[in-house]
Design a protein around this motif. Structure first.
Motif, PDB file in Angstrom:
ATOM      1  N   TYR A 103     -10.164  -4.889   0.403  1.00 11.60           N
ATOM      2  CA  TYR A 103      -9.857  -4.440  -0.783  1.00 11.60           C
ATOM      3  C   TYR A 103      -8.717  -5.093  -1.492  1.00 11.60           C
ATOM      4  O   TYR A 103      -7.734  -5.743  -0.752  1.00 11.60           O
ATOM      5  CB  TYR A 103      -9.580  -3.010  -0.917  1.00 11.60           C
ATOM      6  CG  TYR A 103     -10.619  -1.995  -0.381  1.00 11.60           C
ATOM      7  CD1 TYR A 103     -11.239  -1.323  -1.467  1.00 11.60           C
ATOM      8  CD2 TYR A 103     -10.809  -1.702   1.004  1.00 11.60           C
ATOM      9  CE1 TYR A 103     -12.539  -0.583  -0.896  1.00 11.60           C
ATOM     10  CE2 TYR A 103     -12.037  -0.851   1.268  1.00 11.60           C
ATOM     11  CZ  TYR A 103     -12.686  -0.425   0.496  1.00 11.60           C
ATOM     12  OH  TYR A 103     -13.625   0.402   0.711  1.00 11.60           O
ATOM     13  N   VAL A 148      -2.519   1.656   2.542  1.00 11.99           N
ATOM     14  CA  VAL A 148      -2.873   0.499   1.889  1.00 11.99           C
ATOM     15  C   VAL A 148      -2.725  -0.591   2.965  1.00 11.99           C
ATOM     16  O   VAL A 148      -3.851  -1.575   2.612  1.00 11.99           O
ATOM     17  CB  VAL A 148      -1.418   0.358   0.970  1.00 11.99           C
ATOM     18  CG1 VAL A 148      -1.249  -1.082   0.240  1.00 11.99           C
ATOM     19  CG2 VAL A 148      -1.392   1.188  -0.106  1.00 11.99           C
ATOM     20  N   MET A 163      -6.653  -0.866   3.938  1.00 11.66           N
ATOM     21  CA  MET A 163      -7.362  -1.288   2.945  1.00 11.66           C
ATOM     22  C   MET A 163      -7.544  -2.631   2.501  1.00 11.66           C
ATOM     23  O   MET A 163      -8.547  -3.372   2.390  1.00 11.66           O
ATOM     24  CB  MET A 163      -7.428  -0.437   1.523  1.00 11.66           C
ATOM     25  CG  MET A 163      -7.466   1.045   1.674  1.00 11.66           C
ATOM     26  SD  MET A 163      -7.131   2.037   0.543  1.00 11.66           S
ATOM     27  CE  MET A 163      -8.409   1.843  -0.931  1.00 11.66           C
ATOM     28  N   ALA A 190      -6.050  -1.075  -3.887  1.00  9.06           N
ATOM     29  CA  ALA A 190      -5.524  -0.131  -2.736  1.00  9.06           C
ATOM     30  C   ALA A 190      -4.417   0.670  -3.057  1.00  9.06           C
ATOM     31  O   ALA A 190      -4.251   1.913  -2.767  1.00  9.06           O
ATOM     32  CB  ALA A 190      -5.363  -1.092  -1.426  1.00  9.06           C
TER      33      ALA A 190
END
Length: 435
Positions: free
Chosen positions: A138, A130, A133, A143
């Motif tokens: 993102y 996470v 990303m 994510a």
């Protein structure tokens, strides 16, 4: 009052107790005891029957599968092999549109092949994937949704704790269930990856504006260093089962030993971290084994009451047919996934449904696969999507709400419904390798 009526009242009381917040195994045990007492008219006889059920559960050879695979999963997680899987998968998919998302799915698939615990996957990749990303553009919603969706692969790609649980409940070969899980598990991973690429192309507002050009490529030596330990564990465990060298219990033991040796040899495990792993393994194993004992008691009560046979007769009289029963069953499993955890759903429904589906000559290995697939969908659906709650707790970020994670996971729940439909329509996806 007939035994059938008592059985129905016991089921109703159990449902009320669970909804009121009682721990599911305790609700199963209490309602089973009271139900058997009412049917047989003797608390002593009821306690002896249920004690015999608990003894049969504990003495089962496959009862040993649970602690061994849980131990292997926690060692793999503690030793940082999840980050290695993420790095290897990113190196393979970094040039794709939405490559970090596809890499997360690939990493989860690899990690699933050596752990089998969805919650562990969700926790590990929330910390690893996470932040990466989000840093590369993102949206937080996408994510976290990717991690939530792909974490369920841990319950389908073998070795899987839910497949082990189904094998114990249905008295089916765990090795056959593992083989049957390969096709649907890989199909899920492929469809998740295709869905991520499609979302990156057609729904950029949902995905974000990823800039993956600056993700460094790994040198070949570094890639091999990260990939070989993971590959060796997968070959040791799954290759040993499929080649007939190990039973599932022996494969779990060998996998745990292999992970332990690799962890210490690579300097990633210490005696302190090993103690943490052993404590966590003990807690999870005790919980799962308590669930299995409660399920055996519940199964005995159901058998004495005649409720499953009665439900089978009702289904026959209603002329629902093969597909009617299967579709209603899948719908009930998915609906229960919104309020209960995966293990509890299987403990409640599998003993109830087996006497209904066995006379229909349904392949129980295939039935186990569709059960786990339907249960997995519940991991992503509100209000009780356990993978979503694990991600939220692991992130500890007030800017990312539970609603954001549920919305991010919604496309993956729909993809899982599609894969469930394909496995229903084409059973060979699951059973083809067994033949």
């Amino acid at each position: 009052m007939t035994p059938f009526d008592i059985g129905l009242l016991s089921l109703l009381a159990m449902g009320v107790a669970v909804m009121a917040g009682m721990f599911v195994p305790i609700a199963l045990m209490v309602c089973s005891f009271v139900g058997v007492w009412a049917i047989k008219g003797s608390p002593v006889l009821a306690s002896k029957l249920l004690a015999l059920a608990a003894n049969d559960a504990i003495s089962s050879y496959f009862f040993g599968v649970v602690p061994l695979f849980v131990l292997m999963g926690f060692i793999v997680s503690e030793a940082g092999f999840g980050r290695d899987a993420f790095d290897v998968a990113n190196a393979a998919f970094r040039r794709l549109k939405g490559g970090l998302g596809v890499g997360t799915v690939g990493a989860n698939a690899i990690f699933a092949a050596i752990t089998g615990i969805s919650i562990a996957s969700a926790a590990v990749f929330t910390k690893i994937a996470v932040p990466q990303m989000i840093r590369h553009g993102y949206t937080p919603r996408f994510a976290t949704g990717v991690v939530a969706g792909s974490s369920v692969l841990g319950m389908m790609i073998p070795p899987s704790l839910l497949l082990i649980l189904f094998g114990i409940l249905a008295e089916q070969s765990i090795g056959d269930l593992f083989i049957a899980g390969i096709g649907p598990g890989l199909l899920l991973a492929i469809f998740f990856s295709l869905g991520i690429v499609a979302m990156a192309i057609f729904t950029p507002r949902f995905v974000g504006s990823p800039d993956e050009a600056d993700i460094p490529s790994l040198p070949r030596s570094e890639l091999l260093k990260k990939a070989l330990p993971i590959a060796s564990l997968i070959i040791l465990v799954l290759g040993g089962i499929y080649a007939g060298i190990f039973t599932p219990v022996e494969a779990g033991a060998m996998g745990a030993i292999g992970a332990l040796v690799l962890g210490f040899a690579m300097g990633r495990l210490t005696l302190k971290s090993l103690w943490t792993v052993l404590v966590e393994t003990g807690l999870v194993t005790a919980t799962v084994c308590f669930l299995i004992i409660a399920a055996q008691m519940y199964s005995r009560m159901l058998a004495l009451s005649g409720v499953p046979a009665g439900l089978g007769s009702l289904a026959t009289d209603a002329e629902l047919g093969y597909w009617g029963i299967i579709l209603i069953y899948c719908a009930i499993v998915i609906a229960m996934g919104m309020i209960l955890d995966s293990s509890s759903i299987m403990l409640i429904l599998v003993p109830l449904m087996l006497p209904v589906v066995i006379p229909m000559n349904i392949d129980l290995i295939w039935f186990g696969i569709i059960t786990v697939l339907a249960v997995e969908i519940g991991l992503l659906t509100p209000p009780f999507g356990i993978s979503v709650y694990v991600i939220k707790a692991t992130l500890d970020d007030p800017n990312i709400t539970l609603g954001d994670i549920f919305k991010g996971a919604a496309p993956f729940a729909l993809i899982m419904l599609l894969v469930l439909g394909l496995v229903l329509a084409f059973p060979a996806i699951a059973t083809g390798l067994l033949r």
